[in-house]
Design an enzyme around this catalytic site. Sequence first.
Site, PDB file in Angstrom:
ATOM      1  N   SER A  53      19.644 -15.278   1.375  1.00  0.00           N
ATOM      2  CA  SER A  53      20.212 -13.930   1.411  1.00  0.00           C
ATOM      3  C   SER A  53      19.193 -12.825   1.157  1.00  0.00           C
ATOM      4  O   SER A  53      19.404 -11.697   1.569  1.00  0.00           O
ATOM      5  CB  SER A  53      21.369 -13.819   0.423  1.00  0.00           C
ATOM      6  OG  SER A  53      21.013 -14.317  -0.839  1.00  0.00           O
ATOM      7  N   LYS A  94      31.435 -10.708   5.089  1.00  0.00           N
ATOM      8  CA  LYS A  94      30.163 -10.271   5.678  1.00  0.00           C
ATOM      9  C   LYS A  94      30.377 -10.074   7.184  1.00  0.00           C
ATOM     10  O   LYS A  94      31.035  -9.127   7.564  1.00  0.00           O
ATOM     11  CB  LYS A  94      29.071 -11.262   5.292  1.00  0.00           C
ATOM     12  CG  LYS A  94      28.796 -11.108   3.790  1.00  0.00           C
ATOM     13  CD  LYS A  94      27.843 -12.086   3.179  1.00  0.00           C
ATOM     14  CE  LYS A  94      27.617 -11.704   1.720  1.00  0.00           C
ATOM     15  NZ  LYS A  94      27.278 -12.818   0.849  1.00  0.00           N
ATOM     16  N   HIS A 114      25.615 -15.934   5.304  1.00  0.00           N
ATOM     17  CA  HIS A 114      24.944 -14.995   6.207  1.00  0.00           C
ATOM     18  C   HIS A 114      24.799 -15.536   7.629  1.00  0.00           C
ATOM     19  O   HIS A 114      24.171 -14.903   8.466  1.00  0.00           O
ATOM     20  CB  HIS A 114      23.579 -14.615   5.642  1.00  0.00           C
ATOM     21  CG  HIS A 114      23.678 -13.971   4.305  1.00  0.00           C
ATOM     22  ND1 HIS A 114      23.904 -12.634   4.131  1.00  0.00           N
ATOM     23  CD2 HIS A 114      23.635 -14.500   3.053  1.00  0.00           C
ATOM     24  CE1 HIS A 114      23.975 -12.356   2.840  1.00  0.00           C
ATOM     25  NE2 HIS A 114      23.814 -13.477   2.164  1.00  0.00           N
TER      26      HIS A 114
HETATM   27  C1  LIG Z   1      27.683 -12.996  -0.601  1.00  0.00           C
HETATM   28  C2  LIG Z   1      27.348 -14.417  -0.879  1.00  0.00           C
HETATM   29  C3  LIG Z   1      28.233 -15.252  -1.558  1.00  0.00           C
HETATM   30  C4  LIG Z   1      29.480 -14.733  -2.213  1.00  0.00           C
HETATM   31  O1  LIG Z   1      30.451 -14.435  -1.288  1.00  0.00           O
HETATM   32  P1  LIG Z   1      31.571 -13.358  -1.681  1.00  0.00           P
HETATM   33  O2  LIG Z   1      32.656 -13.566  -0.721  1.00  0.00           O
HETATM   34  O3  LIG Z   1      30.900 -12.029  -1.566  1.00  0.00           O
HETATM   35  O4  LIG Z   1      31.972 -13.659  -3.101  1.00  0.00           O
HETATM   36  C5  LIG Z   1      27.913 -16.585  -1.670  1.00  0.00           C
HETATM   37  N1  LIG Z   1      26.767 -17.066  -1.172  1.00  0.00           N
HETATM   38  C6  LIG Z   1      25.862 -16.292  -0.549  1.00  0.00           C
HETATM   39  C7  LIG Z   1      24.605 -16.889  -0.023  1.00  0.00           C
HETATM   40  C8  LIG Z   1      26.122 -14.936  -0.395  1.00  0.00           C
HETATM   41  O5  LIG Z   1      25.227 -14.151   0.189  1.00  0.00           O
END
Ligand SMILES: *Cc1c(COP(=O)(O)O)cnc(C)c1O
Length: 401
Positions: free
Chosen positions: A190, A249, A218
Amino acid sequence: MSSTSDALFDTLKQGLADIDQRGLRRRRRTADSACAAHMTVDARAIIGFASNDYLGLAAHEKLRAALAEGAERYGAGSGGSHLLGGHSRAHAQLEDDLAAFSGGFVDNPRALYFSTGYMANLAVLTTLSGRGTLVFSDSLNHASLIDGVRLSRAEVQIYPHADMAALDAMLDASSGEAATKVIVTDTVFSMDGDIAPLARLVELAERHGAWLVVDDAHGFGVLGPQGRGALAHAALRSPHLVYVGTLGKAAGVAGAFVIAHETAIEWLVQRARPYIFTTASPPAVAHAVSASIRIIGSEEGDARREHLAALIETTRAMLRRTRWLPVDSHTAVQPLVIGGNDDTLALAAALDAKGLWVPAIRPPTVPAGTSRLRISLSASHSDGDLALLGDALHALSERQS
Ligand SMILES: *Cc1c(COP(=O)(O)O)cnc(C)c1O
């Protein structure tokens, strides 16, 4: 009498002063408009490079309509946890949609929907591992995976980022132990944007009889044919795979899901405390996510991914022309490593003054000394938006050298 000058508060105030001194204070911005390339934030018009809305769906007309339709049909709240009355037809339909869309990596796939990715990761790691389990974790894994391992009380071995020889050696060294083994990794990292060596990971998981948990927060919606995700992108299949995707996302809504063989999912339903002891998210949200999956898999989704891919290539060329250190990323996460916290903050502030919102990422999110600007691209950006960012970075790069 208690007051904010007592010892408890002194400890907090010292801690906050320390955060300030190290350039680590984080501040929230308040958006006054929908998430999009052009937004109003803290009452100012800006171009945002901060969101994870990679396909530009968060403000999509059809998703707004689906959310409204879902609320009309199912009301505002779910009323309970999934096992005690809160599981609606919208949740069930979404799970079927997700298993059909991204479950091609395993026979008898089943999906389980969660209200957040953080909870999905806690759920997977605390139910597949426990005392006596050995977890092998990439050194750059997301905080939610790290916390899941901690909560599981499993023994953890951290392998250097994406180092498959090191992981293989660790697995070999542990081969005498009867414990369940779990390998866990982000797919797209990320804060770096690079992609894990998934084919090698699957091979190691098979050979060593380990689960392989992949967090595609992602990648889902962006990678692979029709945006089906990182496993489809690499055309991998294995019954040992446990796939976590998130829906806030690229999917532009909220929530997350786990897909695995139906037996593993049934184990989660029975055992995962972060699934069982929390209120199901509003059914309308699940209804909107189903609409999002349809867009992601459509020709419109393809067009959005194509535009994003072009923006990524332009950005790579643009970052190479600055005096800072771009990370070799082919994804929508395009980091520019500056180094120190203060320098990174100064650069973010200079961009902000030009109406460009690019967040400064500092420890503990990234290792000390590698503070960076994290440019996050979205299909909602135009070529012109990117040119403005390129010009601004170029000018700042000249000035500070
Ligand atoms: C954003 C993210 C999460 C968490 O997801 P949410 O739905 O925002 O709680 C988990 N793992 C990674 C790699 C992320 O980037």
